[in-house]
Design an enzyme around this catalytic site. Structure first.
Site, PDB file in Angstrom:
ATOM      1  N   ASN A   7      13.596   3.543   9.805  1.00  0.00           N
ATOM      2  CA  ASN A   7      13.396   3.259   8.388  1.00  0.00           C
ATOM      3  C   ASN A   7      12.915   4.554   7.722  1.00  0.00           C
ATOM      4  O   ASN A   7      11.753   4.922   7.825  1.00  0.00           O
ATOM      5  CB  ASN A   7      12.343   2.147   8.272  1.00  0.00           C
ATOM      6  CG  ASN A   7      12.050   1.770   6.836  1.00  0.00           C
ATOM      7  OD1 ASN A   7      12.549   2.399   5.895  1.00  0.00           O
ATOM      8  ND2 ASN A   7      11.234   0.752   6.649  1.00  0.00           N
ATOM      9  N   HIS A 180      13.987  -6.683  -0.394  1.00  0.00           N
ATOM     10  CA  HIS A 180      13.220  -7.389   0.652  1.00  0.00           C
ATOM     11  C   HIS A 180      14.080  -8.428   1.370  1.00  0.00           C
ATOM     12  O   HIS A 180      13.549  -9.369   1.974  1.00  0.00           O
ATOM     13  CB  HIS A 180      11.995  -8.133   0.076  1.00  0.00           C
ATOM     14  CG  HIS A 180      10.871  -7.257  -0.362  1.00  0.00           C
ATOM     15  ND1 HIS A 180      10.060  -7.589  -1.431  1.00  0.00           N
ATOM     16  CD2 HIS A 180      10.405  -6.079   0.120  1.00  0.00           C
ATOM     17  CE1 HIS A 180       9.149  -6.652  -1.587  1.00  0.00           C
ATOM     18  NE2 HIS A 180       9.332  -5.717  -0.672  1.00  0.00           N
ATOM     19  N   GLY A 210       3.324  -7.869  -0.583  1.00  0.00           N
ATOM     20  CA  GLY A 210       2.742  -6.633  -0.052  1.00  0.00           C
ATOM     21  C   GLY A 210       2.463  -5.734  -1.237  1.00  0.00           C
ATOM     22  O   GLY A 210       2.245  -6.215  -2.355  1.00  0.00           O
ATOM     23  N   ARG A 241       3.427  -1.533  -9.631  1.00  0.00           N
ATOM     24  CA  ARG A 241       4.591  -1.825 -10.492  1.00  0.00           C
ATOM     25  C   ARG A 241       4.288  -2.997 -11.413  1.00  0.00           C
ATOM     26  O   ARG A 241       3.649  -3.966 -10.994  1.00  0.00           O
ATOM     27  CB  ARG A 241       5.817  -2.175  -9.642  1.00  0.00           C
ATOM     28  CG  ARG A 241       6.378  -0.988  -8.898  1.00  0.00           C
ATOM     29  CD  ARG A 241       7.516  -1.406  -7.996  1.00  0.00           C
ATOM     30  NE  ARG A 241       7.292  -0.904  -6.650  1.00  0.00           N
ATOM     31  CZ  ARG A 241       7.895  -1.368  -5.555  1.00  0.00           C
ATOM     32  NH1 ARG A 241       8.770  -2.358  -5.644  1.00  0.00           N
ATOM     33  NH2 ARG A 241       7.628  -0.867  -4.389  1.00  0.00           N
ATOM     34  N   GLU A 384      10.691  -7.124   9.928  1.00  0.00           N
ATOM     35  CA  GLU A 384      11.979  -6.583   9.489  1.00  0.00           C
ATOM     36  C   GLU A 384      12.648  -5.773  10.604  1.00  0.00           C
ATOM     37  O   GLU A 384      13.868  -5.801  10.744  1.00  0.00           O
ATOM     38  CB  GLU A 384      11.771  -5.708   8.249  1.00  0.00           C
ATOM     39  CG  GLU A 384      11.440  -6.544   7.021  1.00  0.00           C
ATOM     40  CD  GLU A 384      10.812  -5.747   5.887  1.00  0.00           C
ATOM     41  OE1 GLU A 384       9.617  -5.427   5.991  1.00  0.00           O
ATOM     42  OE2 GLU A 384      11.511  -5.444   4.912  1.00  0.00           O
TER      43      GLU A 384
HETATM   44  P1  ADP Z   1       4.091  -2.466   1.914  1.00  0.00           P
HETATM   45  O1  ADP Z   1       4.882  -2.568   3.202  1.00  0.00           O
HETATM   46  O2  ADP Z   1       4.802  -2.971   0.705  1.00  0.00           O
HETATM   47  O3  ADP Z   1       3.396  -1.153   1.700  1.00  0.00           O
HETATM   48  P2  ADP Z   1       2.253  -4.371   3.137  1.00  0.00           P
HETATM   49  O4  ADP Z   1       3.094  -5.545   3.441  1.00  0.00           O
HETATM   50  O5  ADP Z   1       1.751  -3.544   4.261  1.00  0.00           O
HETATM   51  O6  ADP Z   1       2.894  -3.482   2.012  1.00  0.00           O
HETATM   52  O7  ADP Z   1       0.988  -4.916   2.283  1.00  0.00           O
HETATM   53  C1  ADP Z   1       0.027  -4.053   1.791  1.00  0.00           C
HETATM   54  C2  ADP Z   1      -0.920  -4.830   0.892  1.00  0.00           C
HETATM   55  O8  ADP Z   1      -1.477  -5.938   1.595  1.00  0.00           O
HETATM   56  C3  ADP Z   1      -2.079  -3.957   0.450  1.00  0.00           C
HETATM   57  O9  ADP Z   1      -2.275  -4.059  -0.945  1.00  0.00           O
HETATM   58  C4  ADP Z   1      -3.251  -4.562   1.169  1.00  0.00           C
HETATM   59  O10 ADP Z   1      -4.410  -4.473   0.427  1.00  0.00           O
HETATM   60  C5  ADP Z   1      -2.858  -6.018   1.321  1.00  0.00           C
HETATM   61  N1  ADP Z   1      -3.666  -6.608   2.386  1.00  0.00           N
HETATM   62  C6  ADP Z   1      -3.604  -6.364   3.697  1.00  0.00           C
HETATM   63  N2  ADP Z   1      -4.564  -7.086   4.342  1.00  0.00           N
HETATM   64  C7  ADP Z   1      -5.241  -7.772   3.396  1.00  0.00           C
HETATM   65  C8  ADP Z   1      -6.360  -8.681   3.397  1.00  0.00           C
HETATM   66  N3  ADP Z   1      -6.968  -9.021   4.514  1.00  0.00           N
HETATM   67  N4  ADP Z   1      -6.780  -9.184   2.219  1.00  0.00           N
HETATM   68  C9  ADP Z   1      -6.170  -8.837   1.088  1.00  0.00           C
HETATM   69  N5  ADP Z   1      -5.132  -7.993   1.015  1.00  0.00           N
HETATM   70  C10 ADP Z   1      -4.673  -7.469   2.140  1.00  0.00           C
END
Ligand code: ADP
Length: 397
Positions: A7, A180, A210, A241, A384
């Site tokens: 990726n 997604h 996310g 965003r 994924e």
């Molecule tokens: P991406 O792949 O789009 O970067 P992720 O799926 O890894 O994103 O998600 C990241 C987001 O998930 C972050 O904003 C993070 O703060 C949130 N996150 C992860 N764990 C927790 C948690 N325990 N409580 C609240 N938010 C969380």
């Protein structure tokens, strides 16, 4: 059979090597700061654990060279030679209207992806560079492309057309594509398995929450609506965003703040969302902490985020004429009990009843609605990479 999943982002590269005999992970890793000073490679294998390599990597090709070397390293690698890699699956963001499923990459596919660069200027170029680099480094291997947009190609025209002059769709492909897709497809399949039902008999709403976030309505196993649009900017309130806004705001702020196209794009993509509202962070954990400390704008950001997810869930239930299960996935969806609870508030009218105790789960598959809830609510961690590896295996078999 071992499959390497790649990726490629603009300055980063994630990878996994999977043994598809039992779908186990042989190695997983991340290259950061490609082309920037201080680039490094982090790899983890079940036998060795974590290894961090500080290496100068000036481009994606040198990053991939280092990934391959790390995979066969005697001490911290996962395999003895490249012969143990059987095929490579690439995540590709945008395939326009060209592909509705994963494909074996040949020159025609590459040409089609080059044509899509205009639609995904930040994502498709690094994806293509990754494909080219693997073709050079491991020329005997087959490469498969798995697209973020493909799953949504089943959306009916009523779902994907924008109320703009129709010629803009015909001339430039201005329509909803959705993203997604690999994640929504994976969690929908897993949910059907967890419920012991055929996906064809289910109406599902998948919430991928996310940093980037989208909701997808999946009826009978196919996507019929999704919240991201022509680009991944539309829909939910995201980390940075804005999601849905009145389009007139764009020209209004350009005029008021004297912004160029690039500057307004940057504002909508990088300075908005929960970060823009709260002024605290784009990371939901920081915002939750700030809200708990009494920061009102942080609480407002969370409330606005939750409200919009709830709005899409109810809207998508109406599109499908009902819903059997609501699925939560990705960083926030898998981990944040508070947000899931807030999102499900007021959905009682459509038969959603959350089990507060079960909802405490983090990062594990679980049904989190009560036994009586007409609509099931489920946490389904996304994967994924596994989906990409499965598609790759299917195509090279
Ligand atoms: P991406 O792949 O789009 O970067 P992720 O799926 O890894 O994103 O998600 C990241 C987001 O998930 C972050 O904003 C993070 O703060 C949130 N996150 C992860 N764990 C927790 C948690 N325990 N409580 C609240 N938010 C969380």
């Amino acid at each position: 059979m071992n499959i390497l999943v790649i990726n490629c982002g603009s300055s980063s590269l994630k990878y996994q090597l999977l043994n598809m005999n039992d779908e186990s992970q042989l190695a997983g890793g991340l290259v950061e700061r490609i082309g920037i000073e201080g680039s490094r490679l982090k790899q983890e294998t079940p036998a060795f654990g974590k290894k961090v390599l500080e290496v100068e990597m000036k481009d994606h090709k040198s990053a991939l060279e280092n990934v391959l070397k790390a995979l066969i390293n005697e001490e911290y690698g996962a395999i003895k030679s490249y012969d143990e890699i059987d095929a490579v699956g690439h995540r590709v963001v945008h395939a326009g209207e060209k592909y509705s499923a994963s494909v074996i990459i040949d020159e025609d596919v590459i040409k089609a992806l080059e044509e899509c660069v205009e639609l995904a200027p930040l994502h498709n170029p690094p994806n293509l560079i990754g494909i080219r680099a693997i073709q050079e480094l491991l020329p005997e291997l087959q490469n498969i492309a798995v697209f973020d947009t493909a799953f949504h190609q089943t959306m009916p025209e009523t779902s994907f057309i924008y109320p703009l002059p129709y010629e803009l769709y015909e001339k430039y492909g201005v329509r909803r594509y959705g993203f997604h897709g690999t994640s929504h497809r994976y969690v929908a399949q897993r949910a059907a398995e967890m419920l012991g039902k055929d996906a064809k008999d289910l109406k599902l709403i998948s919430c991928h929450l996310g940093n980037g976030a989208s909701v997808c309505a999946i009826d009978g196993g196919v996507s019929v609506a999704t919240s991201m649009g022509f680009t991944p900017l539309e829909g939910l309130v995201m980390g940075t965003r804005c999601g849905d806004i009145d389009p007139a705001i764009v020209t209004f702020i350009m005029d008021k703040e004297n912004l160029t196209i690039d500057e307004v794009n940057n504002l909508l993509n990088k300075q908005s969302g929960v970060y823009g509202i709260s002024g605290v962070s784009s990371d939901f954990r920081d915002i939750e902490d700030a809200a708990a400390d009494g920061n009102k704008r942080a609480q407002l950001a969370l409330d606005a985020f939750d409200l919009r997810v709830r709005k899409y869930i109810a809207a998508y239930a109406s599109i499908m004429g009902g819903v059997d299960a609501i699925l939560f996935t990705a960083g926030l969806g898998e981990n944040s009990a508070d947000n899931r609870k807030a999102i499900c508030t007021n959905l009682g009218f459509m038969g959603v009843e959350l089990d507060v105790e079960a909802n405490k789960v983090r990062g594990k598959e679980k049904v989190i609605s009560t036994a009586d809830s007409k609509v099931k609510v489920m946490v389904v961690p996304t994967n994924e990479e596994l989906m990409i590896a499965r598609d790759t295996l299917e195509l090279v078999k």
